[in-house]
Design a protein around this motif. Structure first.
Motif, PDB file in Angstrom:
ATOM      1  N   GLN A   9       0.853  -1.164  -0.045  1.00 52.20           N
ATOM      2  CA  GLN A   9      -0.015  -0.018   0.104  1.00 52.20           C
ATOM      3  C   GLN A   9       0.926   1.253   0.010  1.00 52.20           C
ATOM      4  O   GLN A   9       0.403   2.374  -0.133  1.00 52.20           O
ATOM      5  CB  GLN A   9      -0.953   0.139   1.093  1.00 52.20           C
ATOM      6  CG  GLN A   9      -1.978  -1.073   1.069  1.00 52.20           C
ATOM      7  CD  GLN A   9      -1.546  -2.520   1.394  1.00 52.20           C
ATOM      8  OE1 GLN A   9      -0.641  -2.764   2.233  1.00 52.20           O
ATOM      9  NE2 GLN A   9      -2.142  -3.343   0.454  1.00 52.20           N
ATOM     10  N   GLY A  10       2.036   1.121  -0.073  1.00 46.23           N
ATOM     11  CA  GLY A  10       3.078   2.131  -0.008  1.00 46.23           C
ATOM     12  C   GLY A  10       3.193   2.722   1.328  1.00 46.23           C
ATOM     13  O   GLY A  10       3.920   3.839   1.239  1.00 46.23           O
ATOM     14  N   CYS A  11       3.009   2.032   2.430  1.00 45.51           N
ATOM     15  CA  CYS A  11       3.428   2.544   3.809  1.00 45.51           C
ATOM     16  C   CYS A  11       4.654   2.176   4.108  1.00 45.51           C
ATOM     17  O   CYS A  11       5.000   0.953   3.984  1.00 45.51           O
ATOM     18  CB  CYS A  11       2.048   2.318   4.782  1.00 45.51           C
ATOM     19  SG  CYS A  11       0.642   3.061   4.271  1.00 45.51           S
ATOM     20  N   TYR A  12       5.425   3.026   4.959  1.00 47.93           N
ATOM     21  CA  TYR A  12       6.609   2.448   5.489  1.00 47.93           C
ATOM     22  C   TYR A  12       6.386   1.671   6.493  1.00 47.93           C
ATOM     23  O   TYR A  12       5.620   1.740   7.404  1.00 47.93           O
ATOM     24  CB  TYR A  12       7.539   3.754   5.940  1.00 47.93           C
ATOM     25  CG  TYR A  12       7.795   4.671   4.907  1.00 47.93           C
ATOM     26  CD1 TYR A  12       9.173   4.521   4.106  1.00 47.93           C
ATOM     27  CD2 TYR A  12       7.102   5.874   4.597  1.00 47.93           C
ATOM     28  CE1 TYR A  12       9.388   5.249   3.241  1.00 47.93           C
ATOM     29  CE2 TYR A  12       7.528   6.562   3.527  1.00 47.93           C
ATOM     30  CZ  TYR A  12       8.492   6.557   2.783  1.00 47.93           C
ATOM     31  OH  TYR A  12       9.159   7.220   1.677  1.00 47.93           O
ATOM     32  N   THR A  13       7.265   0.450   6.477  1.00 48.27           N
ATOM     33  CA  THR A  13       7.270  -0.828   7.433  1.00 48.27           C
ATOM     34  C   THR A  13       8.826  -0.807   8.229  1.00 48.27           C
ATOM     35  O   THR A  13       8.945  -1.265   9.382  1.00 48.27           O
ATOM     36  CB  THR A  13       7.016  -2.165   6.915  1.00 48.27           C
ATOM     37  OG1 THR A  13       8.212  -2.380   6.059  1.00 48.27           O
ATOM     38  CG2 THR A  13       5.509  -1.990   6.143  1.00 48.27           C
ATOM     39  N   TYR A  14       9.709   0.048   7.460  1.00 47.98           N
ATOM     40  CA  TYR A  14      11.002   0.142   8.182  1.00 47.98           C
ATOM     41  C   TYR A  14      11.590   1.349   7.701  1.00 47.98           C
ATOM     42  O   TYR A  14      11.460   1.599   6.237  1.00 47.98           O
ATOM     43  CB  TYR A  14      11.922  -1.028   8.042  1.00 47.98           C
ATOM     44  CG  TYR A  14      13.461  -0.676   8.422  1.00 47.98           C
ATOM     45  CD1 TYR A  14      13.747  -1.116   9.810  1.00 47.98           C
ATOM     46  CD2 TYR A  14      14.440  -0.429   7.673  1.00 47.98           C
ATOM     47  CE1 TYR A  14      14.847  -0.615  10.300  1.00 47.98           C
ATOM     48  CE2 TYR A  14      15.504  -0.056   8.235  1.00 47.98           C
ATOM     49  CZ  TYR A  14      15.663  -0.164   9.299  1.00 47.98           C
ATOM     50  OH  TYR A  14      16.993   0.031  10.025  1.00 47.98           O
ATOM     51  N   ILE A  30       6.954   7.549  11.473  1.00 45.61           N
ATOM     52  CA  ILE A  30       6.935   7.573   9.939  1.00 45.61           C
ATOM     53  C   ILE A  30       6.440   6.089   9.740  1.00 45.61           C
ATOM     54  O   ILE A  30       5.678   5.922   8.698  1.00 45.61           O
ATOM     55  CB  ILE A  30       8.598   7.471   9.332  1.00 45.61           C
ATOM     56  CG1 ILE A  30       9.219   8.697   9.927  1.00 45.61           C
ATOM     57  CG2 ILE A  30       8.773   6.889   8.221  1.00 45.61           C
ATOM     58  CD1 ILE A  30      10.638   8.809   9.621  1.00 45.61           C
ATOM     59  N   ILE A  31       6.752   5.035  10.333  1.00 48.63           N
ATOM     60  CA  ILE A  31       6.245   3.731  10.072  1.00 48.63           C
ATOM     61  C   ILE A  31       4.541   3.751  10.205  1.00 48.63           C
ATOM     62  O   ILE A  31       3.899   4.285  11.077  1.00 48.63           O
ATOM     63  CB  ILE A  31       6.523   2.643  11.209  1.00 48.63           C
ATOM     64  CG1 ILE A  31       8.291   2.709  11.320  1.00 48.63           C
ATOM     65  CG2 ILE A  31       6.068   1.255  10.821  1.00 48.63           C
ATOM     66  CD1 ILE A  31       8.804   2.445   9.961  1.00 48.63           C
ATOM     67  N   GLY A  32       3.957   3.030   8.945  1.00 46.47           N
ATOM     68  CA  GLY A  32       2.684   3.101   8.953  1.00 46.47           C
ATOM     69  C   GLY A  32       2.139   4.082   7.992  1.00 46.47           C
ATOM     70  O   GLY A  32       0.910   4.225   7.747  1.00 46.47           O
ATOM     71  N   PHE A  33       2.652   5.223   7.666  1.00 51.92           N
ATOM     72  CA  PHE A  33       2.555   6.426   6.778  1.00 51.92           C
ATOM     73  C   PHE A  33       3.133   6.089   5.405  1.00 51.92           C
ATOM     74  O   PHE A  33       4.227   5.577   5.206  1.00 51.92           O
ATOM     75  CB  PHE A  33       2.990   7.651   7.535  1.00 51.92           C
ATOM     76  CG  PHE A  33       2.161   7.996   8.837  1.00 51.92           C
ATOM     77  CD1 PHE A  33       0.877   8.424   8.724  1.00 51.92           C
ATOM     78  CD2 PHE A  33       2.768   7.705  10.006  1.00 51.92           C
ATOM     79  CE1 PHE A  33       0.335   8.766   9.757  1.00 51.92           C
ATOM     80  CE2 PHE A  33       2.094   7.813  11.257  1.00 51.92           C
ATOM     81  CZ  PHE A  33       0.978   8.457  11.305  1.00 51.92           C
ATOM     82  N   ASP A  34       2.368   6.775   4.436  1.00 56.31           N
ATOM     83  CA  ASP A  34       2.856   6.930   3.031  1.00 56.31           C
ATOM     84  C   ASP A  34       3.585   8.104   2.863  1.00 56.31           C
ATOM     85  O   ASP A  34       3.826   8.998   3.559  1.00 56.31           O
ATOM     86  CB  ASP A  34       1.782   6.632   2.050  1.00 56.31           C
ATOM     87  CG  ASP A  34       0.535   7.595   2.202  1.00 56.31           C
ATOM     88  OD1 ASP A  34       0.774   8.757   2.549  1.00 56.31           O
ATOM     89  OD2 ASP A  34      -0.508   7.191   1.630  1.00 56.31           O
TER      90      ASP A  34
END
Length: 101
Positions: A9-14, A30-34
């Motif tokens: 989905q384009g969300c940062y996981t790391y 940041i994590i969880g956001f695009d």
């Protein structure tokens, strides 16, 4: 060097510490956001195009120009590649970027 991983989905996981410094935020912010949280609308469209190409299995290597929410303009040599699961399905994106500003 910036290093990051995104989900489909384009969300940062790391993100590494260099990304945190660039965005001026803690990792938890940041994590969880695009990308829409960190770049201009026009740039997000270009980033999404690159990400969509990677999600089809391609590796993308190019120069990206990004304007941070602070107004600072940065140029990056960028490389993004797909992350595959054990069934050879794309499950995310990993990327490396070097500031060449």
């Amino acid at each position: 060097m910036l290093f990051f991983i995104k989900d489909k989905q384009g969300c940062y996981t790391y993100v590494n510490e260099a990304v945190c410094r660039l965005f001026g935020r803690d990792r938890e912010e940041i994590i969880g956001f695009d990308d829409s949280q960190f770049f201009t609308v026009e740039e997000v469209c270009d980033l999404i195009k690159n990400d969509q190409s990677v999600l089809t299995g391609n590796t993308v290597s190019n120069i990206e120009v990004n304007t941070l929410k602070s107004g600072e303009v940065k140029h990056y040599q960028n490389m993004k590649s797909p992350i595959f699961n054990s069934h050879n399905e794309v499950v995310g994106i990993f990327g490396l970027a070097i500031d060449i500003s």
